[in-house]
Design a protein around this motif. Sequence first.
Motif, PDB file in Angstrom:
ATOM      1  N   SER A  37      17.791  -6.067  11.584  1.00 20.01           N
ATOM      2  CA  SER A  37      16.525  -5.386  11.305  1.00 20.01           C
ATOM      3  C   SER A  37      16.757  -4.014  10.669  1.00 20.01           C
ATOM      4  O   SER A  37      16.008  -3.601   9.798  1.00 20.01           O
ATOM      5  CB  SER A  37      15.663  -5.299  12.569  1.00 20.01           C
ATOM      6  N   PHE A  38      17.827  -3.313  11.073  1.00 20.42           N
ATOM      7  CA  PHE A  38      18.118  -1.996  10.480  1.00 20.42           C
ATOM      8  C   PHE A  38      18.765  -2.137   9.107  1.00 20.42           C
ATOM      9  O   PHE A  38      18.547  -1.317   8.227  1.00 20.42           O
ATOM     10  CB  PHE A  38      19.077  -1.195  11.377  1.00 20.42           C
ATOM     11  N   THR A  62      15.407   5.380   4.668  1.00 23.97           N
ATOM     12  CA  THR A  62      14.494   5.918   5.696  1.00 23.97           C
ATOM     13  C   THR A  62      15.330   6.481   6.841  1.00 23.97           C
ATOM     14  O   THR A  62      16.420   5.972   7.124  1.00 23.97           O
ATOM     15  CB  THR A  62      13.628   4.776   6.284  1.00 23.97           C
ATOM     16  N   VAL A 113      19.019   4.641   7.383  1.00 24.27           N
ATOM     17  CA  VAL A 113      19.231   3.216   7.129  1.00 24.27           C
ATOM     18  C   VAL A 113      19.234   2.941   5.623  1.00 24.27           C
ATOM     19  O   VAL A 113      18.902   3.812   4.809  1.00 24.27           O
ATOM     20  CB  VAL A 113      18.196   2.331   7.882  1.00 24.27           C
ATOM     21  N   ASN A 122      17.563   1.505   3.337  1.00 26.87           N
ATOM     22  CA  ASN A 122      16.465   1.739   2.398  1.00 26.87           C
ATOM     23  C   ASN A 122      16.155   3.233   2.233  1.00 26.87           C
ATOM     24  O   ASN A 122      15.189   3.604   1.578  1.00 26.87           O
ATOM     25  CB  ASN A 122      15.218   0.940   2.817  1.00 26.87           C
TER      26      ASN A 122
END
Length: 508
Positions: free
Chosen positions: A489-490, A171, A167, A169
């Motif tokens: 959210s992702f 992660t 994703v 960021n």
Amino acid sequence: MRRTAVVAALATASLAFPWNTFDGPGFPACRDVSAVYHPTTVDEIVSIVKNVSATGAPIRASGVGHMWYDTMCADDSRTVIIQTNGTAGIGNFTFDKAKNEGSVVVEAGVTFFELADYLHAHNASIGFSLVNWNITLGGAISMCAHRSSLLEHSTVSGAVLGLDIVVANGTIVSLTKEEHGTTDEWYAAVCNLGLLGVTARAKLRVIGEFKIQANQKILDEDDVINGDINALIAPYPTANFWWWPGQKKFHHRFYQLVNSTQEGFQSTFSVSAFEGNTGKALLEGGSTSTFVAATAEWTFFTIWGAPNFHDKNTDLPILFWPVSGWSQDNLIGGLYPGTKPEWEYGLRGKTMELAFPMTQANKMFKRVRELLDAAAAAGSPIVSTYRSGINIKFAKTFDAFMAQSSSLGDSATAEAYKSGAIMLDWPTYLPDSGIRYNEPFYANLSATLLKEFPDARPHWTKNTREIYKSAVPNMDPKILARFKAVRQSFDPNNTFKSVLGQTLGISD
Ligand SMILES: Cc1cc2nc3c(=O)[nH]c(=O)nc-3n(C[C@H](O)[C@H](O)[C@H](O)COP(=O)(O)OP(=O)(O)OC[C@H]3O[C@@H](n4cnc5c(N)ncnc54)[C@H](O)[C@@H]3O)c2cc1C
Ligand SMILES: *[C@@H]1O[C@H](CO)[C@@H](O)[C@H](O)[C@H]1NC(C)=O
Ligand SMILES: *[C@@H]1O[C@H](CO)[C@@H](O)[C@H](O)[C@H]1NC(C)=O
Ligand SMILES: *[C@@H]1O[C@H](CO)[C@@H](O)[C@H](O)[C@H]1NC(C)=O
Ligand SMILES: *[C@@H]1O[C@H](CO)[C@@H](O)[C@H](O)[C@H]1NC(C)=O
Ligand SMILES: *[C@@H]1O[C@H](CO)[C@@H](O)[C@H](O)[C@H]1NC(C)=O
Ligand SMILES: *[C@@H]1O[C@H](CO)[C@@H](O)[C@H](O)[C@H]1NC(C)=O
Ligand SMILES: *[C@@H]1O[C@H](CO)[C@@H](O)[C@H](O)[C@H]1NC(C)=O
Ligand SMILES: *[C@@H]1O[C@H](CO)[C@@H](O)[C@H](O)[C@H]1NC(C)=O
Ligand SMILES: *[C@@H]1O[C@H](CO)[C@@H](O)[C@H](O)[C@H]1NC(C)=O
């Protein structure tokens, strides 16, 4: 080295260039991008995503560009492409002999033939969850690609047991079917349209290797469009039709498990230089002449009656049906030695694919026949301009928000897809002039079907921007909203946006 790559990406940000599909220059998947990365490990993908997203530039993953239209990216010239085909690890194979099943982990850029070779050496197979040879698993899973079966899961994502998604960021989000299989995250992730991040690894269910026999019959058009279509398809682990509207015939291809010593190897795309050049001359002539187009269709129909198989060991053509072979060889195969796919001889195509609930299969065929008859009555008879005709595929119900055969939600459409799906996949020859034989027919065909069949759903890499726009009213707004919530959210900053996502209102 890596730092230079990022600097280079920034430095060239103003020098936008197109990112092309497999058809090459003139066929953009993305109109303007600023840089292309070629990572060879998942760690490298993580690092690129982290660095690029920090600059605010959009990112899209790409496999080998086996798609047709300019819907991969958003129209944002800062876009960075991460080409995954060098990130191609396969491993962590497990197999339970008693259950005749196991699992394998693949990285984003593994292609179907790389996976098939690996699994065959381990006496295993991906079963029926496969599409074509030179396509990445990451691309096929993300876009919800499928083969053709009502009996078995033939949506590639149907084999997915776990996914690692990189994703924005930086992660890695790991989801497993066991733990998340009925959550909104899972229903979004297994057919994610590339909007959640980079699909970097997938754990896939495998089964023991098997042999399968291909058979083919010719059916009269009337026996299909007014016939019991379910009975012709549902009994087989994979089956499909090819429609030849000018001949009023269908080829009916069906496969069955078998024990055999034959080792057949299929090729849909192998073309010799002679065939490529002859085909091109014929189809170019057919682009402005009904007589030549009809002759081309008759020729392709006749050739397509013979097995498109060679013996795997001797490369000699196999002349008679049925043909048996190892699973992937016989279901998909690849290229015969010394041949090339038709697009490498300058034969270009367009396509269009819509799915309909199985309960509407006869109605759909009859409506298309009416449109064909109306065109003929108006002096423009329609024939297939593709060497394998119009492809009619099927899919067992597969639940994911963006799956063509999904029954998720409480809409009447969702209910209808509990019967499975029939797909009308209509490839056409694109002449050098850019104007197809009977060009006006095609926009009318898709618009009419989407309007008159509110349950019709598009394939996500085989349709134009206009078709996606016209398809929005056919989508369940509640399902789109649930997908969008997972996307937010992702990927809160919309880093992985695309024209497709924007058209559907699920990316901004
Ligand atoms: C000759 C041919 C035959 C085909 N046959 C079939 C068929 O039988 N059935 C069928 O359903 N489809 C079929 N397709 C379509 C094909 O399965 C899809 O277009 C598939 O997405 C292409 O994968 P790719 O690896 O080439 O990805 P690309 O074409 O490079 O990308 C396609 C899309 O997937 C996204 N994407 C790619 N990789 C990732 C990733 N790792 N993570 C997130 N997003 C990603 C891209 O951003 C883009 O939006 C065929 C295509 C061709 C050219
Ligand atoms: C990302 O940035 C870090 C820190 O500047 C650098 O070490 C790394 O090499 C970069 N990664 C890539 C893939 O460019
Ligand atoms: C697979 O497709 C890519 C991109 O079109 C091409 O470069 C490559 O040669 C193909 N591989 C095979 C084995 O055909
Ligand atoms: C990836 O595909 C491109 C064509 O899109 C090709 O040029 C390149 O060689 C491929 N790389 C690998 C590692 O297969
Ligand atoms: C297999 O698992 C090991 C350990 O978890 C991991 O390091 C490796 O990358 C995995 N292989 C693949 C292809 O993902
Ligand atoms: C695959 O099966 C063959 C024949 O049964 C056997 O000889 C071979 O050892 C098996 N290979 C693996 C990797 O299990
Ligand atoms: C989103 O953008 C903001 C502001 O630019 C930034 O601080 C944040 O780290 C980004 N988040 C992600 C997940 O990329
Ligand atoms: C193939 O042979 C095996 C062993 O004799 C048998 O168990 C199996 O049912 C056969 N499969 C088919 C499809 O006939
Ligand atoms: C398709 O063409 C017919 C005949 O030309 C026309 O009447 C109809 O409105 C068109 N439909 C659409 C949806 O464009
Ligand atoms: C990155 O995003 C994921 C998905 O939203 C989230 O679970 C995770 O906590 C975030 N990590 C960081 C370091 O912000």
